[in-house]
Enzyme design. Structure first.
Site: not given
Ligand SMILES: [Zn+2]
Ligand SMILES: [Zn+2]
Length: 700
Positions: A360, A618
């Site tokens: 990510c 994230h």
């Protein structure tokens, strides 16, 4: 060799018996559930005393060196603010002799040369952890000889918290060996091997998001694990460990089946096959771990992702990971998507860059830099770079693929990751700034984007690809804008841009997932950097004539609200004749040689084009895709998942979020008194989770 995991700092606010935020401790033992038994040091270091049980996620690992530097900082809560400026703390940990630093000193700032590391503590060596401070020699740019004429006196010792800026010297001299000057009970000693920054440990490793975990129990039943099975499991810190099951059974005092696993690699706290004193198998030391069998799943590295068999995947491609969706149309370049094309090509599920295995940070960075911005296209297409296979690969398989199809399959990204030169790029979670440095340096062959002058005309210049905001929490309000943060950071460290950067990537003051210096930050859509440019004409803050002085103390003065305080000769004299400001020390501005006093000052702005955000490790991104204020989109490379943990795949998603544009279009005053509870979910994420704001030169 000492274990880098031995020391920790408490990061969470929940006070446990004996611990508070910022306490520094030593790990005594780890429990089976992954909690740690820690001992905590008093404010002066010495010997670790009281302690107790802590959850691993309430702590952050430190090297011994880091623990020693932080221990000298008080109050304890201040230590977390230092960790918050990761880049600064990293260079402080690596300081060498004759590095130039700036310290906070007598309500002002003082450049100094690093002379020695000082161990502070009892002389008899009975301490188990000494505090470390820096012996610094003040330098005066105006009178360089003034100090040397004095007879040598003990140099002052500063803590890591006093250092607000570092300009490393080009020739690295390690701090000197056993040079003892014995000030009181302090002794000086050399730190033999400069420690490896341990900061990554806390948020390295595969993310186990809640959507992925619930089925683990049923998975292990499904997979019928047995002795000899190659398995993986998440450690207490969500690092994936791989190994082979060597034993299955019910250990004494436990219920249900447990697995004894021989790990591929040594882990500090593991055994050679014993568990609570009982031997179940034998292997090399530090490789055996015992966990409930249901925590193990087959080693994912040997299972190539395959289409999920679940029924709800009809609307998505059956094979999620494909190298090329269709025959590639040669290597023809595709221009960035225009405002009118973006939503048609990009919006929806299975759009953007498909995330896979901790990618990510990379997905969010690439999406931000290349979808709509053309700032880097010239570099990407330069003939020199075009010959490099990695640049060609990125251009063809990611940038052009994204612009042409609105979707980049995970395998394209994985192939690119494999070219980045180090295996950890293939498997581990990284920070965007690390990837950005590699992207610009090794792939685009771009000199550092930022040339930052330190200490005016007499100072030196530092190069960087990104700029980490460094400031005191109290220098700005509770919900500052990036404009305020950048100005404050530049003023307090006496920094200036040598030239207008092509691209300015500003890192927010935050530290991992646990600590943010500010609960909310407003990303300024336009950054006015006129007053942050070295040798560039600026207007007097009061009368608008050509400014010749600027004043840091006036900048901090709340009674003179506004921007950076710079004055013409007349206003400078008047402002500083006021009794409350007579102690100020305004600095002269460096001005270009040929300059007419009457020529109007043109302002230099940079435009916000993307914001990288982080939430529980994230990364996602917000990207401005056109000139209209509402043209904002949100991208998450792992927005959803199809299938289970091991045979499934991630579903990336791009959503238009005009509400973000509406919010950011408000006046500065309205933005300053934002009520978070009344903002929409995505606006809240933008304000609370921002990690890096990306600016480019205005297109107009
Ligand atoms: Zn003036
Ligand atoms: Zn002043």
């Amino acid at each position: 060799m000492e274990s880098i995991d031995k020391y920790f700092i408490v990061t969470r606010t929940k006070t446990r018996k004996g611990f508070s935020r910022g306490s520094i401790g030593r790990i005594e033992a780890e429990t089976q559930t992954g909690d740690i038994v820690g001992l905590v040091y008093g404010s002066g270091g010495g010997t670790a005393k009281s302690g107790g049980l802590l959850k691993r996620e309430e702590t952050y690992s430190l090297t011994r060196h880091q623990a020693q530097l932080l221990l000298f900082v008080s109050p304890a809560s201040r230590r977390l603010e230092i960790l918050c400026n990761q880049m600064l703390f990293k260079v402080i940990c690596e300081l060498a002799q004759d590095d130039l630093v700036v310290v906070r000193y007598k309500k002002g700032f003082q450049p100094c040369l690093v002379k020695n590391l000082m161990q502070i503590g009892r002389k008899d060596g009975s301490d188990d952890l000494n505090m470390l401070g820096f012996e610094l020699q003040p330098v005066s740019p105006q009178n360089p000889d003034k100090l040397s004429s004095k007879k040598p006196a003990p140099l002052p010792v500063f803590s890591a918290a006093d250092i607000i800026q570092v300009a490393q010297s080009s020739t690295k001299q390690p701090l000197r060996d056993n040079h003892t000057i014995g000030i009181n009970r302090r002794t000086v000693s050399r730190i033999n091997s400069l420690p490896i920054m341990g900061s990554r440990n806390g948020f390295l490793g595969k993310k186990i998001s809640s959507q992925n975990t619930p089925d683990i129990k049923s998975l292990s039943n499904t997979y019928q694990l047995e002795v000899g099975s190659m398995v993986e499991m998440a450690s207490d810190r969500n690092v994936i460990l791989y190994g082979v099951i060597r034993w299955i059974g019910v250990p004494a005092g436990k219920k249900g089946n447990w697995a004894g696993i021989e790990l591929d690699n040594e882990v500090g706290t593991c055994t050679d096959g014993t568990f609570h004193g009982q031997r179940y198998f034998t292997c090399q030391g530090n490789r055996a771990v015992f966990v409930p069998l249901e925590m193990c799943v087959p080693d994912g590295r040997f299972h190539s992702p395959s289409p999920s068999s679940s029924a709800d995947t009809e609307e998505f491609p059956r094979t999620p990971i494909v190298t090329h969706i269709e025959e590639d149309k040669g290597e023809e370049d595709v221009p960035p998507l225009t405002e009118s094309e973006v939503l048609r090509v990009l919006e929806g599920k299975m759009k953007g860059i498909q995330g896979h295995f901790n990618s990510c940070y990379l997905d969010a960075t690439l999406f931000s830099l290349f979808t709509s911005s053309m700032t880097l296209d010239r570099l990407l297409q330069s003939s020199a770079n075009a010959e490099m296979s990695i640049c060609r690969q990125m251009r063809r398989d990611i940038v052009n693929h994204l612009r042409r199809h609105g979707f980049v399959p995970a395998e394209n990204v994985m192939n690119f990751r494999k070219q980045l030169g180090c295996n950890t790029y293939v498997t581990e979670e990284k920070d965007p700034e690390e990837f950005i440095a590699i992207l610009f340096q090794r792939i685009l062959h771009m000199d550092p984007l930022l040339k930052i002058r330190f200490n005016g005309d007499s100072g030196s210049s530092q190069d960087a690809y990104t700029h980490q905001i460094i400031l005191e929490k109290n220098d700005v309000g509770p919900c500052p804008s990036v404009q305020q943060l950048l100005e404050t950071s530049f003023m307090s460290c006496n920094l200036k841009f040598e030239e207008v950067p092509l691209c300015l990537m500003v890192q927010m003051p935050r530290f991992g997932k646990n600590f943010k210096m500010f609960p909310c930050i407003i990303p300024s859509t336009e950054l006015d950097i006129t007053d942050l440019l070295h040798q560039s004409p600026r207007e007097c803050f009061i009368c608008g004539h050509l400014a010749q002085h600027e004043c840091t103390q006036c900048f901090r003065d709340r009674k003179l609200p506004g921007r950076i305080k710079q004055y013409c000769w007349t206003c400078n004299t008047q402002v500083h004749s006021h009794p409350s400001r007579q102690g100020h020390t305004p600095r002269s501005l460096a001005l270009p040689a040929e300059l007419s006093v009457s020529s109007p000052v043109s302002r230099t702005h940079m435009q916000l084009f993307a914001v990288l955000c982080i939430q529980t490790s994230h990364y996602v991104s917000f990207v401005k895709y056109g000139p209209e204020p509402q043209s904002w989109m949100f991208f998450d490379s792992m927005a959803d998942r199809s299938g289970d943990d091991h045979t499934g795949y991630n579903i990336p998603e791009v959503r238009a979020c005009p509400e973000v544009g509406d919010f950011l279009s408000q006046s500065e005053e309205d933005l300053a008194c934002v009520n978070l509870s009344q903002t929409s979910g995505l606006v809240r994420r933008l304000l609370c989770d921002s990690f890096m704001c990306l600016y480019q030169q205005c297109s107009r």
